[in-house]
Design a protein around this motif. Sequence first.
Motif, PDB file in Angstrom:
ATOM      1  N   ARG A 222       0.837  -1.201   0.000  1.00  0.00           N
ATOM      2  CA  ARG A 222       0.000   0.000   0.000  1.00  0.00           C
ATOM      3  C   ARG A 222       0.871   1.249   0.000  1.00  0.00           C
ATOM      4  NH1 ARG A 222      -3.392  -0.349   5.236  1.00  0.00           N
ATOM      5  NH2 ARG A 222      -1.418  -1.166   5.975  1.00  0.00           N
ATOM      6  N   SER A 223       0.335   2.323  -0.544  1.00  0.00           N
ATOM      7  CA  SER A 223       1.030   3.606  -0.496  1.00  0.00           C
ATOM      8  C   SER A 223       1.024   4.137   0.933  1.00  0.00           C
ATOM      9  CB  SER A 223       0.336   4.614  -1.420  1.00  0.00           C
ATOM     10  OG  SER A 223      -0.942   4.948  -0.892  1.00  0.00           O
ATOM     11  N   ALA A 224       1.856   5.130   1.197  1.00  0.00           N
ATOM     12  CA  ALA A 224       1.878   5.742   2.531  1.00  0.00           C
ATOM     13  C   ALA A 224       0.517   6.345   2.865  1.00  0.00           C
ATOM     14  CB  ALA A 224       2.980   6.805   2.595  1.00  0.00           C
ATOM     15  N   ALA A 225      -0.136   6.960   1.872  1.00  0.00           N
ATOM     16  CA  ALA A 225      -1.461   7.546   2.111  1.00  0.00           C
ATOM     17  C   ALA A 225      -2.471   6.463   2.476  1.00  0.00           C
ATOM     18  CB  ALA A 225      -1.930   8.308   0.877  1.00  0.00           C
ATOM     19  N   GLU A 226      -2.413   5.322   1.806  1.00  0.00           N
ATOM     20  CA  GLU A 226      -3.332   4.221   2.135  1.00  0.00           C
ATOM     21  C   GLU A 226      -3.048   3.677   3.533  1.00  0.00           C
ATOM     22  OE1 GLU A 226      -4.472   1.847  -1.827  1.00  0.00           O
ATOM     23  OE2 GLU A 226      -2.305   2.123  -1.565  1.00  0.00           O
ATOM     24  N   ARG A 227      -1.783   3.601   3.898  1.00  0.00           N
ATOM     25  CA  ARG A 227      -1.433   3.134   5.248  1.00  0.00           C
ATOM     26  C   ARG A 227      -1.972   4.104   6.296  1.00  0.00           C
ATOM     27  NH1 ARG A 227       2.463  -0.866   5.626  1.00  0.00           N
ATOM     28  NH2 ARG A 227       3.334  -1.456   3.625  1.00  0.00           N
ATOM     29  N   SER A 228      -1.803   5.397   6.052  1.00  0.00           N
ATOM     30  CA  SER A 228      -2.292   6.409   7.014  1.00  0.00           C
ATOM     31  C   SER A 228      -3.804   6.354   7.126  1.00  0.00           C
ATOM     32  CB  SER A 228      -1.885   7.808   6.557  1.00  0.00           C
ATOM     33  OG  SER A 228      -0.492   7.943   6.633  1.00  0.00           O
ATOM     34  N   ALA A 229      -4.499   6.219   6.024  1.00  0.00           N
ATOM     35  CA  ALA A 229      -5.957   6.128   6.043  1.00  0.00           C
ATOM     36  C   ALA A 229      -6.414   4.885   6.791  1.00  0.00           C
ATOM     37  CB  ALA A 229      -6.516   6.140   4.621  1.00  0.00           C
ATOM     38  N   GLY A 230      -5.700   3.782   6.602  1.00  0.00           N
ATOM     39  CA  GLY A 230      -6.018   2.529   7.291  1.00  0.00           C
ATOM     40  C   GLY A 230      -5.805   2.655   8.784  1.00  0.00           C
ATOM     41  N   ALA A 231      -4.727   3.321   9.183  1.00  0.00           N
ATOM     42  CA  ALA A 231      -4.436   3.499  10.610  1.00  0.00           C
ATOM     43  C   ALA A 231      -5.489   4.375  11.254  1.00  0.00           C
ATOM     44  CB  ALA A 231      -3.050   4.111  10.786  1.00  0.00           C
ATOM     45  N   GLY A 232      -5.965   5.386  10.523  1.00  0.00           N
ATOM     46  CA  GLY A 232      -7.014   6.248  11.050  1.00  0.00           C
ATOM     47  C   GLY A 232      -8.316   5.497  11.252  1.00  0.00           C
ATOM     48  N   ALA A 233      -8.629   4.588  10.326  1.00  0.00           N
ATOM     49  CA  ALA A 233      -9.851   3.794  10.438  1.00  0.00           C
ATOM     50  C   ALA A 233      -9.774   2.867  11.639  1.00  0.00           C
ATOM     51  CB  ALA A 233     -10.074   2.990   9.165  1.00  0.00           C
ATOM     52  N   VAL A 234      -8.595   2.293  11.907  1.00  0.00           N
ATOM     53  CA  VAL A 234      -8.421   1.414  13.063  1.00  0.00           C
ATOM     54  C   VAL A 234      -8.575   2.210  14.348  1.00  0.00           C
ATOM     55  CG1 VAL A 234      -6.765  -0.017  14.314  1.00  0.00           C
ATOM     56  CG2 VAL A 234      -7.014  -0.260  11.844  1.00  0.00           C
ATOM     57  N   ALA A 235      -8.000   3.427  14.398  1.00  0.00           N
ATOM     58  CA  ALA A 235      -8.077   4.254  15.599  1.00  0.00           C
ATOM     59  C   ALA A 235      -9.539   4.649  15.879  1.00  0.00           C
ATOM     60  CB  ALA A 235      -7.213   5.503  15.435  1.00  0.00           C
ATOM     61  N   GLN A 236     -10.304   4.970  14.840  1.00  0.00           N
ATOM     62  CA  GLN A 236     -11.695   5.352  15.017  1.00  0.00           C
ATOM     63  C   GLN A 236     -12.541   4.179  15.494  1.00  0.00           C
ATOM     64  OE1 GLN A 236     -13.022   7.077  11.340  1.00  0.00           O
ATOM     65  NE2 GLN A 236     -11.685   8.844  11.521  1.00  0.00           N
ATOM     66  N   ALA A 237     -12.220   2.979  15.005  1.00  0.00           N
ATOM     67  CA  ALA A 237     -12.989   1.789  15.391  1.00  0.00           C
ATOM     68  C   ALA A 237     -12.702   1.390  16.832  1.00  0.00           C
ATOM     69  CB  ALA A 237     -12.653   0.623  14.459  1.00  0.00           C
ATOM     70  N   GLY A 238     -11.497   1.702  17.327  1.00  0.00           N
ATOM     71  CA  GLY A 238     -11.093   1.290  18.670  1.00  0.00           C
ATOM     72  C   GLY A 238     -11.673   2.182  19.678  1.00  0.00           C
TER      73      GLY A 238
END
Length: 133
Positions: A117-133
């Motif tokens: 994944r691109s860095a932007a995709e990784r950052s977006a994925g990390a944000g989604a995990v943080a919001q779900a937690g």
Amino acid sequence: MATLVRHVTIDSSDAYELATFWAGVLECSLGDDDHPGDEEALVEAPGVGILFVTVPEKKTRKNRVHLDLQPQERTRDQEVERLLKLGASLVADRRNADGTGWVTLADPEGNEFCVERSAAERSAGAGAVAQAG
């Protein structure tokens, strides 16, 4: 002083042809003194050069070392499509429904490499995990 990696060297059947493919993959240029039929060809990539050398043996098994690519201006999926059009072939699709994972491709001589994944995709994925937690 530290020891530096000057080149990553890849054996090939046709150094110039394979280097030309990889120059397209990395959107870089070949060395000014590289020409069709040369025994060596250098892709001048940022960070480290990739040197292709012609050897008589054919590839017979899985790579022990491979490159992991992270697109900078495209998504992983866009990059995979671009590389397939350049002549790569699909080896394994390890993309997951949540957006994680990677795709393993092979260059025209069968050398495996991965697209992450691109860095932007990784950052977006990390944000989604943080919001779900």
